[in-house]
Design a protein around this motif. Structure first.
Motif, PDB file in Angstrom:
ATOM      1  N   ASN A   1       0.856  -1.169   0.000  1.00  0.00           N
ATOM      2  CA  ASN A   1       0.000   0.000   0.000  1.00  0.00           C
ATOM      3  C   ASN A   1       0.907   1.239   0.000  1.00  0.00           C
ATOM      4  N   VAL A   2       0.622   2.195  -0.885  1.00  0.00           N
ATOM      5  CA  VAL A   2       1.342   3.467  -0.907  1.00  0.00           C
ATOM      6  C   VAL A   2       0.291   4.562  -0.767  1.00  0.00           C
ATOM      7  N   ALA A   3       0.355   5.284   0.354  1.00  0.00           N
ATOM      8  CA  ALA A   3      -0.628   6.332   0.628  1.00  0.00           C
ATOM      9  C   ALA A   3       0.095   7.652   0.860  1.00  0.00           C
ATOM     10  N   VAL A   4      -0.416   8.706   0.253  1.00  0.00           N
ATOM     11  CA  VAL A   4       0.148  10.042   0.427  1.00  0.00           C
ATOM     12  C   VAL A   4      -0.770  10.821   1.361  1.00  0.00           C
ATOM     13  N   TRP A   5      -0.163  11.497   2.319  1.00  0.00           N
ATOM     14  CA  TRP A   5      -0.877  12.314   3.302  1.00  0.00           C
ATOM     15  C   TRP A   5      -0.249  13.695   3.361  1.00  0.00           C
ATOM     16  N   GLU A   6      -1.042  14.690   3.724  1.00  0.00           N
ATOM     17  CA  GLU A   6      -0.531  16.049   3.855  1.00  0.00           C
ATOM     18  C   GLU A   6       0.488  16.174   4.980  1.00  0.00           C
ATOM     19  N   SER A   7       0.345  15.361   6.033  1.00  0.00           N
ATOM     20  CA  SER A   7       1.246  15.478   7.184  1.00  0.00           C
ATOM     21  C   SER A   7       1.216  14.201   8.020  1.00  0.00           C
ATOM     22  N   THR A   8       2.249  14.056   8.864  1.00  0.00           N
ATOM     23  CA  THR A   8       2.245  12.935   9.808  1.00  0.00           C
ATOM     24  C   THR A   8       1.098  13.080  10.797  1.00  0.00           C
ATOM     25  N   GLU A   9       0.760  14.318  11.182  1.00  0.00           N
ATOM     26  CA  GLU A   9      -0.337  14.523  12.131  1.00  0.00           C
ATOM     27  C   GLU A   9      -1.652  14.007  11.565  1.00  0.00           C
ATOM     28  N   ALA A  10      -1.908  14.278  10.285  1.00  0.00           N
ATOM     29  CA  ALA A  10      -3.155  13.813   9.658  1.00  0.00           C
ATOM     30  C   ALA A  10      -3.209  12.289   9.637  1.00  0.00           C
ATOM     31  N   LEU A  11      -2.114  11.656   9.258  1.00  0.00           N
ATOM     32  CA  LEU A  11      -2.063  10.193   9.239  1.00  0.00           C
ATOM     33  C   LEU A  11      -2.238   9.628  10.648  1.00  0.00           C
ATOM     34  N   ALA A  12      -1.536  10.182  11.622  1.00  0.00           N
ATOM     35  CA  ALA A  12      -1.621   9.687  12.994  1.00  0.00           C
ATOM     36  C   ALA A  12      -3.039   9.808  13.546  1.00  0.00           C
ATOM     37  N   THR A  13      -3.711  10.913  13.244  1.00  0.00           N
ATOM     38  CA  THR A  13      -5.081  11.109  13.713  1.00  0.00           C
ATOM     39  C   THR A  13      -6.013  10.064  13.108  1.00  0.00           C
ATOM     40  N   ALA A  14      -5.896   9.850  11.787  1.00  0.00           N
ATOM     41  CA  ALA A  14      -6.740   8.851  11.116  1.00  0.00           C
ATOM     42  C   ALA A  14      -6.429   7.449  11.628  1.00  0.00           C
ATOM     43  N   PHE A  15      -5.153   7.128  11.760  1.00  0.00           N
ATOM     44  CA  PHE A  15      -4.730   5.807  12.210  1.00  0.00           C
ATOM     45  C   PHE A  15      -5.209   5.522  13.630  1.00  0.00           C
ATOM     46  N   GLY A  16      -5.198   6.532  14.477  1.00  0.00           N
ATOM     47  CA  GLY A  16      -5.568   6.361  15.865  1.00  0.00           C
ATOM     48  C   GLY A  16      -7.062   6.397  16.147  1.00  0.00           C
ATOM     49  N   SER A  17      -7.860   6.670  15.124  1.00  0.00           N
ATOM     50  CA  SER A  17      -9.302   6.775  15.349  1.00  0.00           C
ATOM     51  C   SER A  17      -9.881   5.412  15.748  1.00  0.00           C
ATOM     52  N   PRO A  18     -10.857   5.417  16.642  1.00  0.00           N
ATOM     53  CA  PRO A  18     -11.463   4.147  17.071  1.00  0.00           C
ATOM     54  C   PRO A  18     -12.043   3.344  15.908  1.00  0.00           C
ATOM     55  N   GLU A  19     -12.641   4.014  14.924  1.00  0.00           N
ATOM     56  CA  GLU A  19     -13.226   3.299  13.788  1.00  0.00           C
ATOM     57  C   GLU A  19     -12.145   2.572  12.983  1.00  0.00           C
ATOM     58  N   PHE A  20     -11.029   3.249  12.722  1.00  0.00           N
ATOM     59  CA  PHE A  20      -9.940   2.602  11.987  1.00  0.00           C
ATOM     60  C   PHE A  20      -9.372   1.437  12.796  1.00  0.00           C
ATOM     61  N   GLN A  21      -9.194   1.626  14.086  1.00  0.00           N
ATOM     62  CA  GLN A  21      -8.652   0.566  14.931  1.00  0.00           C
ATOM     63  C   GLN A  21      -9.568  -0.661  14.963  1.00  0.00           C
ATOM     64  N   ARG A  22     -10.874  -0.443  14.948  1.00  0.00           N
ATOM     65  CA  ARG A  22     -11.818  -1.581  14.882  1.00  0.00           C
ATOM     66  C   ARG A  22     -11.628  -2.355  13.574  1.00  0.00           C
ATOM     67  N   MET A  23     -11.475  -1.624  12.463  1.00  0.00           N
ATOM     68  CA  MET A  23     -11.268  -2.299  11.174  1.00  0.00           C
ATOM     69  C   MET A  23      -9.931  -3.030  11.150  1.00  0.00           C
ATOM     70  N   ALA A  24      -8.893  -2.404  11.685  1.00  0.00           N
ATOM     71  CA  ALA A  24      -7.563  -3.024  11.706  1.00  0.00           C
ATOM     72  C   ALA A  24      -7.576  -4.326  12.503  1.00  0.00           C
ATOM     73  N   ALA A  25      -8.387  -4.382  13.552  1.00  0.00           N
ATOM     74  CA  ALA A  25      -8.466  -5.582  14.391  1.00  0.00           C
ATOM     75  C   ALA A  25      -9.076  -6.766  13.655  1.00  0.00           C
ATOM     76  N   GLU A  26      -9.748  -6.514  12.530  1.00  0.00           N
ATOM     77  CA  GLU A  26     -10.375  -7.599  11.770  1.00  0.00           C
ATOM     78  C   GLU A  26      -9.390  -8.406  10.930  1.00  0.00           C
ATOM     79  N   PHE A  27      -8.181  -7.880  10.700  1.00  0.00           N
ATOM     80  CA  PHE A  27      -7.210  -8.621   9.897  1.00  0.00           C
ATOM     81  C   PHE A  27      -6.717  -9.835  10.672  1.00  0.00           C
ATOM     82  N   PRO A  28      -6.602 -10.986  10.013  1.00  0.00           N
ATOM     83  CA  PRO A  28      -6.143 -12.203  10.693  1.00  0.00           C
ATOM     84  C   PRO A  28      -4.717 -12.062  11.229  1.00  0.00           C
ATOM     85  N   ASP A  29      -4.410 -12.836  12.262  1.00  0.00           N
ATOM     86  CA  ASP A  29      -3.109 -12.791  12.920  1.00  0.00           C
ATOM     87  C   ASP A  29      -1.959 -13.280  12.041  1.00  0.00           C
ATOM     88  N   ASP A  30      -2.262 -14.014  10.976  1.00  0.00           N
ATOM     89  CA  ASP A  30      -1.170 -14.543  10.155  1.00  0.00           C
ATOM     90  C   ASP A  30      -0.743 -13.577   9.049  1.00  0.00           C
TER      91      ASP A  30
END
Length: 116
Positions: free
Chosen positions: A74-103
């Motif tokens: 995956n190659v994603a462009v963001w305006e800033s590290t702050e914008a990426l960190a905010t999106a990454f840390g959001s509860p909704e994103f974290q719920r989706m990330a938890a769905e990926f299998p452990d392997d």
């Protein structure tokens, strides 16, 4: 949840969130077992739709390794590290990330463009 591994052990991605800079590129290489590729891409597309709606998001591309590789990048462009960190840390994103299998293993890293 996918296992997050540091591409650069000296500078893990979470430490990179402290660097106030931009624009930035998040390059995230995933090791995905063949039998999980389609399910992974379905989840990733859902995450991508969420990220595209976040402030500071610029663009997103997914690439597949050649020659029957089990790597996706995956190659994603963001305006800033702050914008990426905010999106990454959001509860909704974290719920989706938890769905990926452990392997599945993920190697994320943040980059800045430099003149070649």
């Amino acid at each position: 949840m996918a296992k997050l591994q540091s591409l650069d052990p000296i500078t893990p991605m979470f430490a990179q969130f402290n660097e106030k800079t931009g624009p930035i590129v998040l390059a995230n290489t995933f090791v995905v077992p063949k039998e999980r590729t389609e399910a992974f891409l379905t989840l990733f597309r859902r995450q991508g739709e969420f990220m595209k709606a976040q402030p500071g998001f610029v663009s997103l591309q997914m690439h597949k390794g050649t020659a029957d590789s089990q790597l996706l990048m995956n190659v994603a462009v963001w305006e800033s590290t702050e914008a990426l960190a905010t999106a990454f840390g959001s509860p909704e994103f974290q719920r989706m990330a938890a769905e990926f299998p452990d392997d599945i293993v993920s190697y994320p890293h943040i980059f800045e463009q430099i003149d070649a």
